[in-house]
Design a protein around this motif. Structure first.
Motif, PDB file in Angstrom:
ATOM      1  N   ALA A   5     -16.515  41.380  31.263  1.00 26.70           N
ATOM      2  CA  ALA A   5     -17.239  40.410  30.440  1.00 26.70           C
ATOM      3  C   ALA A   5     -17.633  41.056  29.113  1.00 26.70           C
ATOM      4  CB  ALA A   5     -18.488  39.931  31.181  1.00 26.70           C
ATOM      5  N   ARG A   6     -17.519  40.292  28.049  1.00 28.63           N
ATOM      6  CA  ARG A   6     -17.923  40.796  26.750  1.00 28.63           C
ATOM      7  C   ARG A   6     -19.441  40.720  26.605  1.00 28.63           C
ATOM      8  NH1 ARG A   6     -13.954  38.105  22.420  1.00 28.63           N
ATOM      9  NH2 ARG A   6     -14.380  36.242  23.649  1.00 28.63           N
ATOM     10  N   ARG A   7     -19.993  41.627  25.818  1.00 27.25           N
ATOM     11  CA  ARG A   7     -21.441  41.769  25.719  1.00 27.25           C
ATOM     12  C   ARG A   7     -22.045  40.538  25.050  1.00 27.25           C
ATOM     13  NH1 ARG A   7     -23.052  47.563  23.444  1.00 27.25           N
ATOM     14  NH2 ARG A   7     -24.973  47.034  24.572  1.00 27.25           N
ATOM     15  N   LEU A   8     -23.121  40.044  25.639  1.00 26.29           N
ATOM     16  CA  LEU A   8     -23.786  38.860  25.115  1.00 26.29           C
ATOM     17  C   LEU A   8     -25.205  38.826  25.669  1.00 26.29           C
ATOM     18  CD1 LEU A   8     -23.096  36.425  23.291  1.00 26.29           C
ATOM     19  CD2 LEU A   8     -22.564  35.144  25.364  1.00 26.29           C
ATOM     20  N   ALA A   9     -26.166  38.457  24.812  1.00 20.26           N
ATOM     21  CA  ALA A   9     -27.564  38.361  25.211  1.00 20.26           C
ATOM     22  C   ALA A   9     -28.092  36.969  24.904  1.00 20.26           C
ATOM     23  CB  ALA A   9     -28.396  39.422  24.493  1.00 20.26           C
ATOM     24  N   VAL A  10     -29.275  36.667  25.446  1.00 19.84           N
ATOM     25  CA  VAL A  10     -29.934  35.375  25.251  1.00 19.84           C
ATOM     26  C   VAL A  10     -31.268  35.608  24.557  1.00 19.84           C
ATOM     27  CG1 VAL A  10     -30.985  33.386  26.410  1.00 19.84           C
ATOM     28  CG2 VAL A  10     -28.861  34.372  27.293  1.00 19.84           C
ATOM     29  N   GLY A  11     -31.563  34.760  23.566  1.00 16.39           N
ATOM     30  CA  GLY A  11     -32.850  34.820  22.893  1.00 16.39           C
ATOM     31  C   GLY A  11     -33.594  33.500  23.018  1.00 16.39           C
ATOM     32  N   VAL A  12     -34.924  33.572  23.070  1.00 19.13           N
ATOM     33  CA  VAL A  12     -35.791  32.402  23.131  1.00 19.13           C
ATOM     34  C   VAL A  12     -36.805  32.511  21.998  1.00 19.13           C
ATOM     35  CG1 VAL A  12     -37.480  31.142  24.519  1.00 19.13           C
ATOM     36  CG2 VAL A  12     -35.479  32.145  25.614  1.00 19.13           C
ATOM     37  N   THR A  13     -37.003  31.427  21.251  1.00 22.82           N
ATOM     38  CA  THR A  13     -37.868  31.456  20.081  1.00 22.82           C
ATOM     39  C   THR A  13     -39.346  31.340  20.462  1.00 22.82           C
ATOM     40  OG1 THR A  13     -38.166  29.102  19.565  1.00 22.82           O
ATOM     41  CG2 THR A  13     -36.046  30.084  18.969  1.00 22.82           C
ATOM     42  N   LEU A  25     -35.002  30.243  32.439  1.00 23.49           N
ATOM     43  CA  LEU A  25     -33.898  30.673  31.583  1.00 23.49           C
ATOM     44  C   LEU A  25     -33.568  32.151  31.799  1.00 23.49           C
ATOM     45  CD1 LEU A  25     -34.863  28.814  28.288  1.00 23.49           C
ATOM     46  CD2 LEU A  25     -32.986  28.227  29.854  1.00 23.49           C
ATOM     47  N   ALA A  26     -34.594  32.972  32.028  1.00 24.48           N
ATOM     48  CA  ALA A  26     -34.336  34.381  32.312  1.00 24.48           C
ATOM     49  C   ALA A  26     -33.576  34.544  33.625  1.00 24.48           C
ATOM     50  CB  ALA A  26     -35.653  35.154  32.359  1.00 24.48           C
ATOM     51  N   ASP A  27     -34.004  33.807  34.651  1.00 18.51           N
ATOM     52  CA  ASP A  27     -33.282  33.844  35.933  1.00 18.51           C
ATOM     53  C   ASP A  27     -31.833  33.437  35.749  1.00 18.51           C
ATOM     54  OD1 ASP A  27     -35.658  34.531  37.193  1.00 18.51           O
ATOM     55  OD2 ASP A  27     -36.049  32.493  37.936  1.00 18.51           O
ATOM     56  N   LEU A 316     -30.221  23.008  28.207  1.00 18.92           N
ATOM     57  CA  LEU A 316     -30.238  24.450  28.003  1.00 18.92           C
ATOM     58  C   LEU A 316     -29.371  25.162  29.037  1.00 18.92           C
ATOM     59  CD1 LEU A 316     -34.056  24.878  27.265  1.00 18.92           C
ATOM     60  CD2 LEU A 316     -32.179  24.853  25.608  1.00 18.92           C
ATOM     61  N   ASP A 317     -29.439  24.714  30.287  1.00 13.93           N
ATOM     62  CA  ASP A 317     -28.568  25.276  31.327  1.00 13.93           C
ATOM     63  C   ASP A 317     -27.099  25.103  30.966  1.00 13.93           C
ATOM     64  OD1 ASP A 317     -30.339  26.383  33.170  1.00 13.93           O
ATOM     65  OD2 ASP A 317     -30.578  24.515  34.284  1.00 13.93           O
TER      66      ASP A 317
END
Length: 332
Positions: A5-13, A25-27, A316-317
């Motif tokens: 898998a290519r590197r990818l992160a999630v951000g929340v404002t 969302l973290a789960d 969002l899911d």
């Protein structure tokens, strides 16, 4: 053999003010194979408190502040929370710092917003020293003995800096492990990387990881994707102070910025279309994946897909699923 898998992160404002949604969302990000989950702090919930809760219910995903401003806490407080969250998460914590804004510094924390880049640099260096087991370096004369943290040193705890202006980006090269520019035009990434290298070379340090925050406006329904794109542009270019418009103008996108205030709700004016292409992950899953590839081609090593606040959880899911490094069915 399955490709990695290519590197990818999630951000929340900071505008996502539903704690139950943040935890969900973290789960979900961990289940879907994202590398990191970054939670920003503004004027609502205390981000480290929520990250502490997330640390107890996740096992693999890295957790970070994406980002904390340097006006609301002392360097010692920042170092203590970083050390504590790193311990609680089993070594998975990333400390993200930023200079914030005049409104946040003065309107919430009652601190004068002066010399923000110098403040960001001084705080970052002090935090790093404390995490390395050193004593506080006093900023004013006094008779008290400087203290160190009464916990084991964590000198390798990663520190990421949010930066958009040239001086701040050079600083990230000097003192950070990663550069986290949010709402930077993709075409401006090359110039930013050059400044980053310049700062790193002057400090004799490795060049930080390039980890841009890219707002998400992804949906199967084109009208929903379009409305979300419009929200990102109108909110951040008309209601979040001068930093983001100034960044766009520096990148030669001033005409497009000028078109945004005339947009009707849910619409992107024709003159601002270039901003959708330059700033956002927009459209359906295929379009968004192609845009992510373009960001990686421009030098993004760990892109952070930043979710829109206040949207239905199912939406969002679906966006997390569409962008996921590893597809997992959404639980019933």
């Amino acid at each position: 053999m399955t490709a990695p898998a290519r590197r990818l992160a999630v951000g929340v404002t900071p505008m996502e003010t539903r704690p139950d949604v943040v935890l969900h969302l973290a789960d979900r990000a961990e289940e879907l194979g994202y590398e990191a989950f970054l939670l920003a702090e503004g004027w609502a919930h205390d981000a480290p408190v929520l990250l502490a809760a997330i640390a107890t219910r996740t096992r693999r995903i890295r957790l970070g502040t994406g980002v904390l401003n340097v006006w609301g806490r002392s360097p010692a407080h920042l170092a203590m929370l970083a050390s504590s969250l790193d311990t609680l998460s089993g070594g998975r914590f990333v400390l993200g710092l930023g200079a914030g804004s005049p409104q946040l510094a003065e309107g919430l924390h009652d601190e004068p917003f002066t010399a923000p880049v110098a403040r960001l640099g001084a705080v970052t260096r002090q935090v790093r020293a404390l995490l390395a087991g050193e004593r506080v370096t006093p900023s004013r004369p006094g008779g008290q003995r400087p203290l160190r943290l009464a916990v084991p040193p964590r000198p390798r705890l990663p520190v990421h800096l949010a930066a958009l202006g040239p001086e701040a980006v050079r600083l990230a090269g000097e003192v950070a492990d990663a550069w986290y520019p949010f709402l930077l035009p993709r075409s401006g990434l090359a110039a930013g990387r050059a400044l980053l290298r310049e700062g790193a070379a002057g400090a004799g340090r490795p060049v930080p990881l390039v980890s841009p925050g890219i707002p998400v406006a992804v949906a199967d329904d084109p009208a929903v994707a379009r409305a979300t794109a419009s929200w990102w542009l109108t909110t951040y270019l008309t209601a979040m102070g001068p930093l983001y418009p100034r960044t766009m103008r520096r990148a030669g996108l001033g005409t497009a910025v000028d078109a945004v205030p005339a947009a009707r709700p849910g619409e992107v004016p024709a003159g601002a279309e270039v901003l959708v292409d330059e700033l956002l992950l927009h459209g359906d899953a295929g379009s968004a994946a192609a845009t992510l590839d373009a960001w990686r081609g421009a030098g993004a090593e760990l892109p952070v897909v930043v979710l829109p606040p206040g949207r239905p959880v199912a939406e969002l899911d679906a966006a997390l699923e569409a962008l996921s490094p590893r597809r997992v069915p959404v639980p019933a």
